[in-house]
Design a protein around this motif. Structure first.
Motif, PDB file in Angstrom:
ATOM      1  N   ARG A  27       5.148   4.187 -25.800  1.00 37.04           N
ATOM      2  CA  ARG A  27       4.557   3.882 -27.102  1.00 37.04           C
ATOM      3  C   ARG A  27       5.336   2.712 -27.672  1.00 37.04           C
ATOM      4  NH1 ARG A  27       5.183   9.238 -26.587  1.00 37.04           N
ATOM      5  NH2 ARG A  27       3.285  10.492 -26.631  1.00 37.04           N
ATOM      6  N   LEU A  28       4.646   1.802 -28.332  1.00 38.34           N
ATOM      7  CA  LEU A  28       5.300   0.611 -28.854  1.00 38.34           C
ATOM      8  C   LEU A  28       4.929   0.406 -30.312  1.00 38.34           C
ATOM      9  CD1 LEU A  28       6.969  -1.973 -28.438  1.00 38.34           C
ATOM     10  CD2 LEU A  28       4.842  -3.094 -27.705  1.00 38.34           C
ATOM     11  N   LEU A  29       5.938   0.307 -31.159  1.00 44.90           N
ATOM     12  CA  LEU A  29       5.747  -0.021 -32.570  1.00 44.90           C
ATOM     13  C   LEU A  29       6.289  -1.420 -32.786  1.00 44.90           C
ATOM     14  CD1 LEU A  29       6.994   3.315 -34.167  1.00 44.90           C
ATOM     15  CD2 LEU A  29       4.641   2.640 -33.664  1.00 44.90           C
ATOM     16  N   MET A  30       5.475  -2.263 -33.414  1.00 44.63           N
ATOM     17  CA  MET A  30       5.876  -3.647 -33.655  1.00 44.63           C
ATOM     18  C   MET A  30       6.048  -3.874 -35.148  1.00 44.63           C
ATOM     19  SD  MET A  30       3.514  -5.676 -30.886  1.00 44.63           S
ATOM     20  CE  MET A  30       1.975  -4.860 -31.243  1.00 44.63           C
ATOM     21  N   ILE A  31       7.238  -4.269 -35.546  1.00 45.75           N
ATOM     22  CA  ILE A  31       7.500  -4.608 -36.941  1.00 45.75           C
ATOM     23  C   ILE A  31       7.134  -6.075 -37.106  1.00 45.75           C
ATOM     24  CG2 ILE A  31       9.228  -4.777 -38.757  1.00 45.75           C
ATOM     25  CD1 ILE A  31      10.874  -2.691 -37.143  1.00 45.75           C
ATOM     26  N   THR A  32       6.047  -6.340 -37.835  1.00 47.06           N
ATOM     27  CA  THR A  32       5.553  -7.712 -37.973  1.00 47.06           C
ATOM     28  C   THR A  32       5.955  -8.365 -39.284  1.00 47.06           C
ATOM     29  OG1 THR A  32       3.488  -6.958 -38.946  1.00 47.06           O
ATOM     30  CG2 THR A  32       3.544  -7.201 -36.530  1.00 47.06           C
ATOM     31  N   ASP A  66      11.222  -5.728 -33.260  1.00 50.01           N
ATOM     32  CA  ASP A  66      11.171  -6.432 -34.540  1.00 50.01           C
ATOM     33  C   ASP A  66      10.637  -7.842 -34.304  1.00 50.01           C
ATOM     34  OD1 ASP A  66      11.593  -7.693 -36.964  1.00 50.01           O
ATOM     35  OD2 ASP A  66      13.559  -6.774 -37.277  1.00 50.01           O
ATOM     36  N   LEU A  67       9.442  -8.099 -34.807  1.00 47.89           N
ATOM     37  CA  LEU A  67       8.787  -9.395 -34.608  1.00 47.89           C
ATOM     38  C   LEU A  67       8.673 -10.189 -35.908  1.00 47.89           C
ATOM     39  CD1 LEU A  67       5.940  -8.160 -32.239  1.00 47.89           C
ATOM     40  CD2 LEU A  67       8.085  -9.272 -31.591  1.00 47.89           C
ATOM     41  N   ARG A  68       9.487  -9.838 -36.910  1.00 52.33           N
ATOM     42  CA  ARG A  68       9.381 -10.518 -38.205  1.00 52.33           C
ATOM     43  C   ARG A  68       9.649 -12.013 -38.110  1.00 52.33           C
ATOM     44  NH1 ARG A  68      12.314  -5.814 -41.621  1.00 52.33           N
ATOM     45  NH2 ARG A  68      13.375  -5.655 -39.634  1.00 52.33           N
ATOM     46  N   GLU A  69      10.426 -12.441 -37.132  1.00 58.79           N
ATOM     47  CA  GLU A  69      10.688 -13.879 -37.008  1.00 58.79           C
ATOM     48  C   GLU A  69       9.424 -14.654 -36.630  1.00 58.79           C
ATOM     49  OE1 GLU A  69      12.701 -15.329 -33.172  1.00 58.79           O
ATOM     50  OE2 GLU A  69      13.302 -13.213 -33.278  1.00 58.79           O
ATOM     51  N   TYR A  70       8.386 -13.941 -36.181  1.00 62.76           N
ATOM     52  CA  TYR A  70       7.121 -14.581 -35.813  1.00 62.76           C
ATOM     53  C   TYR A  70       6.057 -14.387 -36.892  1.00 62.76           C
ATOM     54  CZ  TYR A  70       9.490 -14.358 -31.325  1.00 62.76           C
ATOM     55  OH  TYR A  70      10.412 -14.473 -30.317  1.00 62.76           O
ATOM     56  N   SER A  71       6.484 -14.022 -38.091  1.00 65.77           N
ATOM     57  CA  SER A  71       5.551 -13.770 -39.190  1.00 65.77           C
ATOM     58  C   SER A  71       4.604 -14.953 -39.372  1.00 65.77           C
ATOM     59  CB  SER A  71       6.323 -13.521 -40.484  1.00 65.77           C
ATOM     60  OG  SER A  71       5.432 -13.246 -41.534  1.00 65.77           O
ATOM     61  N   GLY A  72       3.324 -14.653 -39.473  1.00 69.97           N
ATOM     62  CA  GLY A  72       2.322 -15.698 -39.645  1.00 69.97           C
ATOM     63  C   GLY A  72       1.791 -16.255 -38.336  1.00 69.97           C
TER      64      GLY A  72
END
Length: 125
Positions: free
Chosen positions: A107-112, A81-87
């Motif tokens: 396999r890697l899924l990134m939640i942006t 979960d990478l939402r804290e890096y949004s933008g």
């Protein structure tokens, strides 16, 4: 179990900033207008909606998307979960911090957070 992670392609489909043209669909011929067959056209940037970046997107001479076998894309995956890096650009420093448990070949899924922009619109509560 198999999960489909794709968002619908329509006028509301997310366009990644700097990603080119949004999704556009057009009816060329229609049975309702007396044509023998329905024919449609569509165009979009490679950065519209749900997508995967191939190595060639970031690395000169890297593999292009058509060179990636489908079986590489189907199976168990690690999720971060990478939402804290949004933008922000997702840098190697961020990945080292957030994906330290991911091993080579996973396999890697990134939640942006980009998908949140679609689902939190008034028409998609």
């Amino acid at each position: 179990m198999l999960y489909d992670l794709t968002l619908p392609l329509n006028d509301d489909t997310i366009l990644i900033p700097g990603g080119g043209n949004a999704f556009k669909a057009e009816t060329i011929l229609s049975i309702e207008q007396g044509h023998a067959a329905a024919v449609h056209s569509f165009s979009q940037s490679t950065h519209v909606g749900t997508h995967m970046d191939a190595a060639a997107h970031y690395i000169g001479g890297g593999r292009t998307i058509d060179q990636i076998e489908l079986d590489v894309l189907i199976g168990p995956a690690q999720v971060i979960d990478l939402r804290e890096y949004s933008g922000e650009y997702i840098t190697s420093n961020i990945l080292e911090k957030e994906a330290s448990h991911v091993e080579k070949g996973d396999r890697l899924l990134m939640i942006t957070g980009d998908v949140d922009k679609y689902f939190h619109r008034a028409e998609n509560p």
